[in-house]
Design a protein around this motif. Structure first.
Motif, PDB file in Angstrom:
ATOM      1  N   VAL A  20       1.366  -1.702  -0.461  1.00 53.04           N
ATOM      2  CA  VAL A  20      -0.205   0.386  -0.392  1.00 53.04           C
ATOM      3  C   VAL A  20       0.724   1.648  -0.192  1.00 53.04           C
ATOM      4  O   VAL A  20       0.968   2.308  -0.695  1.00 53.04           O
ATOM      5  N   LYS A  21       1.541   1.677   1.240  1.00 55.79           N
ATOM      6  CA  LYS A  21       2.584   2.460   1.033  1.00 55.79           C
ATOM      7  C   LYS A  21       3.485   2.020  -0.187  1.00 55.79           C
ATOM      8  O   LYS A  21       3.720   3.991  -0.410  1.00 55.79           O
ATOM      9  N   LYS A  22       4.037   1.806  -0.692  1.00 58.14           N
ATOM     10  CA  LYS A  22       4.320   1.528  -2.527  1.00 58.14           C
ATOM     11  C   LYS A  22       3.696   1.756  -3.358  1.00 58.14           C
ATOM     12  O   LYS A  22       4.774   3.045  -4.548  1.00 58.14           O
ATOM     13  N   ALA A  23       2.852   1.874  -3.788  1.00 57.22           N
ATOM     14  CA  ALA A  23       1.468   2.620  -4.487  1.00 57.22           C
ATOM     15  C   ALA A  23       1.225   3.974  -3.926  1.00 57.22           C
ATOM     16  O   ALA A  23       1.253   4.470  -5.107  1.00 57.22           O
ATOM     17  N   GLU A  24       1.594   4.501  -2.825  1.00 53.53           N
ATOM     18  CA  GLU A  24       1.074   5.932  -2.321  1.00 53.53           C
ATOM     19  C   GLU A  24       2.588   6.256  -3.309  1.00 53.53           C
ATOM     20  O   GLU A  24       2.123   7.783  -3.490  1.00 53.53           O
ATOM     21  N   ILE A  25       3.624   5.673  -2.782  1.00 51.61           N
ATOM     22  CA  ILE A  25       5.209   6.614  -3.023  1.00 51.61           C
ATOM     23  C   ILE A  25       5.383   6.509  -5.362  1.00 51.61           C
ATOM     24  O   ILE A  25       5.081   7.874  -5.257  1.00 51.61           O
ATOM     25  N   GLY A  26       4.749   5.506  -5.622  1.00 47.42           N
ATOM     26  CA  GLY A  26       4.774   5.406  -6.945  1.00 47.42           C
ATOM     27  C   GLY A  26       6.212   5.275  -7.398  1.00 47.42           C
ATOM     28  O   GLY A  26       6.739   4.006  -6.861  1.00 47.42           O
ATOM     29  N   ASN A  31      16.787   2.573  -3.565  1.00 47.18           N
ATOM     30  CA  ASN A  31      16.942   0.230  -3.087  1.00 47.18           C
ATOM     31  C   ASN A  31      16.371   0.239  -2.610  1.00 47.18           C
ATOM     32  O   ASN A  31      15.188   0.370  -1.364  1.00 47.18           O
ATOM     33  N   GLU A  32      14.832  -0.078  -2.938  1.00 45.39           N
ATOM     34  CA  GLU A  32      13.155  -0.483  -2.743  1.00 45.39           C
ATOM     35  C   GLU A  32      13.705  -1.541  -1.119  1.00 45.39           C
ATOM     36  O   GLU A  32      13.039  -1.779  -0.390  1.00 45.39           O
TER      37      GLU A  32
END
Length: 56
Positions: A20-26, A31-32
Motif C-alpha cells: 500500500v505504501k509503495k503504491a502511494e509513493i509511485g 534501493n527498494e
C-alpha cells in the motif's frame, strides 16, 4: 480476498502494508529492498505502540 480488501484488512501485526505504501509513493528512486525493510520495522513499532496503549 481481493487486493483492495487485503489493503483495508492487513495481516495481524501490520498497520500499513508495504504494498500500500509503495503504491502511494509511485515510482521509487533508490534501493527498494532497504526502504521496504525499514518501513516494515517502523510499521511494526507503530503496531506495537498502539497495541501497548490500547491494552492499558
Amino acid at each position: 480476498m481481493s487486493e483492495k480488501e487485503k489493503a483495508l484488512n492487513p495481516d495481524p501485526g501490520v498497520c500499513v502494508p508495504w504494498e500500500v505504501k509503495k503504491a502511494e509513493i509511485g515510482e521509487f528512486p533508490g534501493n527498494e529492498a532497504i526502504t521496504k525493510k525499514e518501513w516494515e520495522k517502523l510499521d511494526d513499532f507503530a503496531y506495537n505502540f498502539i497495541w501497548f496503549w490500547a491494552q492499558r
